[in-house]
Design a protein around this motif. Structure first.
Motif, short mmCIF file in Angstrom:
data_model
loop_
_atom_site.label_atom_id
_atom_site.label_comp_id
_atom_site.label_asym_id
_atom_site.label_seq_id
_atom_site.Cartn_x
_atom_site.Cartn_y
_atom_site.Cartn_z
N ASN A 23 -29.23 6.35 11.07
CA ASN A 23 -30.24 7.36 10.78
C ASN A 23 -30.01 8.10 9.47
OD1 ASN A 23 -31.84 7.35 13.41
ND2 ASN A 23 -29.78 7.69 14.18
N ILE A 24 -28.80 8.03 8.95
CA ILE A 24 -28.46 8.72 7.70
C ILE A 24 -27.97 7.69 6.70
CG2 ILE A 24 -26.93 10.41 6.63
CD1 ILE A 24 -26.77 11.81 9.34
N PRO A 25 -28.55 7.64 5.49
CA PRO A 25 -28.05 6.70 4.48
C PRO A 25 -26.62 7.05 4.09
CG PRO A 25 -29.67 8.20 3.52
CD PRO A 25 -29.68 8.44 4.99
N MET A 26 -25.68 6.23 4.51
CA MET A 26 -24.27 6.57 4.37
C MET A 26 -23.47 5.35 3.96
SD MET A 26 -21.87 8.30 7.33
CE MET A 26 -22.94 9.74 7.38
N ILE A 27 -22.52 5.56 3.06
CA ILE A 27 -21.62 4.50 2.59
C ILE A 27 -20.19 4.96 2.80
CG2 ILE A 27 -20.82 3.23 0.56
CD1 ILE A 27 -23.65 3.43 -0.56
N ALA A 28 -19.34 4.07 3.30
CA ALA A 28 -17.92 4.38 3.46
C ALA A 28 -17.11 3.49 2.53
CB ALA A 28 -17.49 4.17 4.91
N ILE A 29 -16.19 4.10 1.78
CA ILE A 29 -15.38 3.37 0.81
C ILE A 29 -13.91 3.69 1.04
CG2 ILE A 29 -14.84 3.09 -1.64
CD1 ILE A 29 -17.75 3.70 -2.26
N GLN A 30 -13.10 2.65 1.12
CA GLN A 30 -11.66 2.84 1.31
C GLN A 30 -10.94 2.71 -0.03
OE1 GLN A 30 -9.73 1.33 4.87
NE2 GLN A 30 -8.18 0.32 3.61
N ALA A 31 -10.13 3.73 -0.35
CA ALA A 31 -9.34 3.73 -1.58
C ALA A 31 -7.92 3.28 -1.25
CB ALA A 31 -9.32 5.13 -2.19
N ASP A 32 -7.46 2.24 -1.92
CA ASP A 32 -6.12 1.70 -1.68
C ASP A 32 -5.30 1.76 -2.96
OD1 ASP A 32 -6.27 0.75 1.11
OD2 ASP A 32 -7.81 -0.58 0.33
N LEU A 33 -4.19 2.50 -2.90
CA LEU A 33 -3.25 2.54 -4.01
C LEU A 33 -2.14 1.53 -3.72
CD1 LEU A 33 -2.55 3.99 -6.69
CD2 LEU A 33 -1.08 5.51 -5.34
N LYS B 174 0.84 -1.19 0.00
CA LYS B 174 0.00 0.00 0.00
C LYS B 174 0.88 1.25 0.00
CE LYS B 174 -3.63 2.36 2.65
NZ LYS B 174 -4.63 2.49 1.59
N VAL B 175 0.51 2.18 -0.85
CA VAL B 175 1.22 3.45 -0.95
C VAL B 175 0.19 4.57 -0.81
CG1 VAL B 175 2.63 4.93 -2.42
CG2 VAL B 175 2.91 2.44 -2.53
N PHE B 176 0.49 5.55 0.02
CA PHE B 176 -0.42 6.68 0.13
C PHE B 176 -0.33 7.52 -1.14
CE2 PHE B 176 -0.21 5.64 4.66
CZ PHE B 176 -1.57 5.67 4.96
N TYR C 27 1.38 1.06 -10.41
CA TYR C 27 0.37 1.38 -9.40
C TYR C 27 -1.00 0.85 -9.80
CZ TYR C 27 3.78 4.58 -7.34
OH TYR C 27 4.90 5.11 -6.74
N ILE C 28 -1.69 0.28 -8.82
CA ILE C 28 -3.05 -0.21 -9.00
C ILE C 28 -3.91 0.38 -7.89
CG2 ILE C 28 -4.55 -2.24 -9.04
CD1 ILE C 28 -2.13 -3.88 -9.92
N ILE C 29 -5.08 0.92 -8.24
CA ILE C 29 -5.95 1.48 -7.21
C ILE C 29 -7.22 0.64 -7.12
CG2 ILE C 29 -7.16 3.10 -8.77
CD1 ILE C 29 -7.07 5.09 -6.34
N THR C 30 -7.63 0.37 -5.89
CA THR C 30 -8.84 -0.41 -5.65
C THR C 30 -9.74 0.36 -4.69
OG1 THR C 30 -7.92 -1.63 -3.77
CG2 THR C 30 -7.60 -2.58 -5.96
N PHE C 31 -11.03 0.10 -4.78
CA PHE C 31 -12.01 0.73 -3.90
C PHE C 31 -12.82 -0.37 -3.22
CE2 PHE C 31 -10.93 3.85 -7.05
CZ PHE C 31 -10.90 5.05 -6.36
#
Length: 203
Positions: A121-131, A8-10, A138-142
């Motif tokens: 109570n709030i429709p919310m989605i969390a997605i992690q981006a990994d480079l 993983k690379v920031f 470099y490959i990026i995934t979500f």
């Protein structure tokens, strides 16, 4: 199978910035894994003076996705902005369904717990981006790490549990109970639930 290992690379360490990630998502909304979404606008000015990073929509039912992007680890300001911008768009277009989407490279456990509570109570989605760096490329995934909360159905209320139901779903258990009841008094009654079978003795 040839398996390659990556690390993983920031994103900043790879020479990219937040605008690069925004453009990547805006031009390719499907990479978020939320379906065939369409871009509406980005950097949308808000009444509070801030800017909504990305606005996407589902072309089928016009559901709007308010997407906030952050490099590095999410923080309270990121969460607050996401909710604030989601609420602004919801008030502006009340006839549509709206979903807040947080995208970050990392989610601190403490803040992630807060997001989980808010998502009730709030429709919310969390997605992690990994480079990932693999052999100099470099490959990026979500990855979706939090989905919209859906209240579970009360199956006990929806399903009628009786002898016929258990005969179909758990015949061996029902036959065993009947076999056991042979050793009891003839004056007994069976009560059926989804979790257990009880015997009531009738005097």
């Amino acid at each position: 199978m040839d398996i390659k290992f990556g690390k993983k690379v920031f994103i900043r360490n790879a020479g990219k910035d937040e605008y690069w990630l925004q453009d990547l998502i805006y031009e390719n909304p499907s990479i978020l894994g939320l379906g065939n979404l369409q871009p509406v606008t980005k950097e949308k000015l808000q009444p509070s003076g801030g800017r909504l990073d990305i606005l996407l929509k589902d072309p089928v039912d016009n559901t709007m996705y308010e997407v906030e992007v952050m490099l590095g680890e999410t923080d309270p300001s990121h969460i607050i902005r996401s909710i604030e911008y989601w609420d602004n768009e919801r008030r502006k277009y009340p006839q549509r369904q709206h979903i807040a989407v947080l995208v970050a490279e990392s989610f601190d456990r403490r803040y992630f717990n807060i997001v989980q509570i808010l998502s009730l109570n709030i429709p919310m989605i969390a997605i992690q981006a990994d480079l990932l760096e693999v052999n100099g490329e470099y490959i990026i995934t979500f990855t979706k790490i939090l989905d919209i909360y859906v209240e579970p159905e009360h199956e006990e209320d929806a399903i009628v549990v009786n002898e016929s139901f258990l005969s179909e779903k758990a015949k061996w258990t029902l036959d065993t109970v009947y076999e056991f009841c042979k050793y009891l008094t003839d004056s007994n009654k069976l009560n059926f639930t989804k979790s257990y079978i009880s015997t009531v003795f009738i005097p």
